[in-house]
Design an enzyme around this catalytic site. Structure first.
Site, mmCIF file in Angstrom:
data_model
loop_
_atom_site.group_PDB
_atom_site.id
_atom_site.type_symbol
_atom_site.label_atom_id
_atom_site.label_comp_id
_atom_site.label_asym_id
_atom_site.label_seq_id
_atom_site.Cartn_x
_atom_site.Cartn_y
_atom_site.Cartn_z
ATOM 1 N N LYS A 226 40.922 44.060 45.430
ATOM 2 C CA LYS A 226 42.351 43.870 45.247
ATOM 3 C C LYS A 226 43.086 44.495 46.432
ATOM 4 O O LYS A 226 42.577 45.418 47.064
ATOM 5 C CB LYS A 226 42.825 44.499 43.928
ATOM 6 C CG LYS A 226 44.213 44.060 43.492
ATOM 7 C CD LYS A 226 44.504 44.466 42.062
ATOM 8 C CE LYS A 226 45.848 43.878 41.615
ATOM 9 N NZ LYS A 226 46.150 44.188 40.199
ATOM 10 N N HIS A 260 44.699 38.437 44.909
ATOM 11 C CA HIS A 260 44.311 39.755 45.400
ATOM 12 C C HIS A 260 44.186 39.845 46.914
ATOM 13 O O HIS A 260 43.429 40.661 47.438
ATOM 14 C CB HIS A 260 42.983 40.175 44.748
ATOM 15 C CG HIS A 260 43.134 40.544 43.313
ATOM 16 N ND1 HIS A 260 42.128 41.156 42.595
ATOM 17 C CD2 HIS A 260 44.165 40.402 42.444
ATOM 18 C CE1 HIS A 260 42.547 41.367 41.355
ATOM 19 N NE2 HIS A 260 43.766 40.903 41.243
ATOM 20 N N HIS A 284 38.604 33.988 40.264
ATOM 21 C CA HIS A 284 39.628 34.262 39.279
ATOM 22 C C HIS A 284 40.882 33.557 39.777
ATOM 23 O O HIS A 284 41.526 34.011 40.720
ATOM 24 C CB HIS A 284 39.866 35.761 39.118
ATOM 25 C CG HIS A 284 38.858 36.440 38.257
ATOM 26 N ND1 HIS A 284 38.954 37.761 37.883
ATOM 27 C CD2 HIS A 284 37.733 35.969 37.664
ATOM 28 C CE1 HIS A 284 37.927 38.082 37.109
ATOM 29 N NE2 HIS A 284 37.171 37.007 36.968
ATOM 30 N N ASP A 292 50.741 39.917 43.453
ATOM 31 C CA ASP A 292 49.748 39.553 42.438
ATOM 32 C C ASP A 292 50.398 39.529 41.061
ATOM 33 O O ASP A 292 50.152 40.378 40.208
ATOM 34 C CB ASP A 292 48.593 40.553 42.472
ATOM 35 C CG ASP A 292 47.513 40.231 41.448
ATOM 36 O OD1 ASP A 292 47.304 39.040 41.180
ATOM 37 O OD2 ASP A 292 46.901 41.173 40.925
ATOM 38 N N ASP A 324 42.503 33.769 35.538
ATOM 39 C CA ASP A 324 42.941 35.162 35.392
ATOM 40 C C ASP A 324 44.440 35.271 35.620
ATOM 41 O O ASP A 324 44.898 35.728 36.655
ATOM 42 C CB ASP A 324 42.183 36.068 36.371
ATOM 43 C CG ASP A 324 42.492 37.543 36.129
ATOM 44 O OD1 ASP A 324 43.134 37.848 35.113
ATOM 45 O OD2 ASP A 324 42.102 38.378 36.961
#
Length: 417
Positions: A226, A260, A284, A292, A324
């Protein structure tokens, strides 16, 4: 939408695509082999069933739309509804905090496969395989650092938690006869300037080495980086560079979350580079807006480019596609369907690309022809192929799912306090 109209439109689309060397029936058949990993946390804003505390650890869900799932039965009912509105068969991705704890206080370093026994039964009954995640956020011992914490007691707590999560994933994979993919994402970082970057990363490396010392046959590990977490904006221990190097050295799966990375980075461009060095990729898929923010996935250039790159790399069997995002500002079932269908549409569009013809143009240095074909593809009748894919899977075609979700809201979710 009338079946005869769908079939007529598809016949025309099939002919148009055949003219450029694309078999639409083959593309639909391939779509049935691609299984999204649906994220359980869209249904309840990442709350889980462990406690009623607020989210911590660099993440947050925004919005307060009524009707979120409040318990395991409601969450399962919502997932079952989602399943009826998506073509194909799909997996379900669980975070550890979604265990069936049955009122028992189970700390995260004590979790066992038995806490997911009912999930394994439910998944079997609903023809859904499971994936898994360790959960380092929203816990009294989360703080700013977990697996990279200099405090050995806290670090050991999270090491034990992750070891136990891998054991859960192994049991899930064994029971379902298909590897359970377990994702590891930690929020570890610093809100302001740190002078100990190397210390925290060396501790994280040591923790991972200890966690992965146990080898399993029925689960696969993936690691997710991330850029930053909320309240941890200045430094992230598990950066893209860190995990890319670690996964390449240790033969682990890299997880690419589309939110990310820096807004100007192309996640699609990373696919071909990483697949030369790691065995598989986990995606994701979400939609970052300025940061994000985990907005609902839509058909945009970023998602299209990502799916096209997977197909162009002939990597469908090496790339796992998960969702996600967690939008609490709109109907949560609707968010599931919009995002999942958008991702599927992007995959289908990628499969309908006449890649061999395009590569011949490129090899012959025919830049005009290559660009012209790419432009013409944008107006090809791919929507008719999508409609046929839905029809063959007995799910709503076009906008028909909107009324079904509104009905489910009126009958079910609106009655949740």
């Amino acid at each position: 939408m009338k079946t005869e109209n769908i079939e007529s439109a598809y016949a025309y689309a099939k002919e148009r695509f055949a003219a450029i060397g694309v078999d639409t029936d083959a593309a639909i058949a391939k779509m049935n082999e691609i299984h999204l990993s649906l994220h359980c946390w869209q249904a309840d804003d990442v709350a889980g069933f462990e406690n009623a505390g607020s989210l911590t650890g660099g993440i947050q869900a925004t919005g307060n739309y009524p009707g979120k799932a409040r318990n395991i039965d409601e969450l399962r009912a919502d997932i079952a509804k989602v399943k009826t509105l998506l073509p194909g068969t799909h997996r379900l991705n669980l975070h550890e905090i979604y265990g069936d704890f049955a009122g028992e206080r189970v700390d995260r370093d004590q979790v066992e496969p038995r806490h997911f026994e009912s999930w394994m039964q439910w998944a079997k009954e609903n023809n859904m395989k499971l994936d898994f995640n360790s959960t380092s956020f929203s816990h009294p011992k989360s703080g700013s650092l977990s697996l990279s914490n200099p405090d050995k007691g806290i670090r050991d707590f999270w090491i034990e938690h992750t070891k136990r999560c891998r054991a859960v994933a192994e049991e899930i994979g064994k029971r379902q006869g298909d590897p359970c993919i377990m994702n590891l994402w930690i929020h570890d970082g610093s809100k302001d300037i740190t002078v100990n970057r190397m210390l925290y990363r060396s501790l994280l490396k040591d923790s991972l080495d200890e966690i992965f010392a146990q080898k399993y046959d029925n689960m696969k590990d993936c690691l997710e980086s991330k850029v930053f977490g909320i309240g941890l904006e200045s430094y992230t221990v598990g950066s893209s560079d860190f995990y890319t190097a670690y996964c390449a050295q240790n033969n682990k799966i890299v997880t690419l979350d589309t939110g990310h990375f820096h807004p100007t980075e192309s996640v699609a461009d990373k696919v071909s580079s990483l697949l030369l060095y790691v065995p598989e990729l986990m995606l994701h898929v979400s939609r970052p807006v300025r940061w994000d923010s985990d907005h609902v996935t839509i058909m945009n250039d970023d998602t299209l480019d990502l799916c096209r790159e997977i197909v162009r790399c002939n990597a469908i069997d090496r790339v796992h596609i998960g969702l996600d995002y967690f939008d609490a500002s709109i109907n949560r079932i609707g968010a599931y369907i919009i995002g999942a269908r958008a991702t599927q549409k992007c995959v289908l569009l990628a499969l309908l690309e006449p890649i061999e013809s395009l590569r011949k143009y490129e090899a012959a240095d025919k830049g005009f022809e290559r660009l012209a074909m790419l432009e013409e593809l944008k107006s090809m009748p791919w929507g008719a192929v999508w409609d046929m894919y839905c029809l063959r899977n007995n799910v709503p075609v076009g906008e028909e799912y909107i009324a079904e979700i509104e009905s489910y809201e009126a009958e079910i979710t609106s009655k949740r306090n």
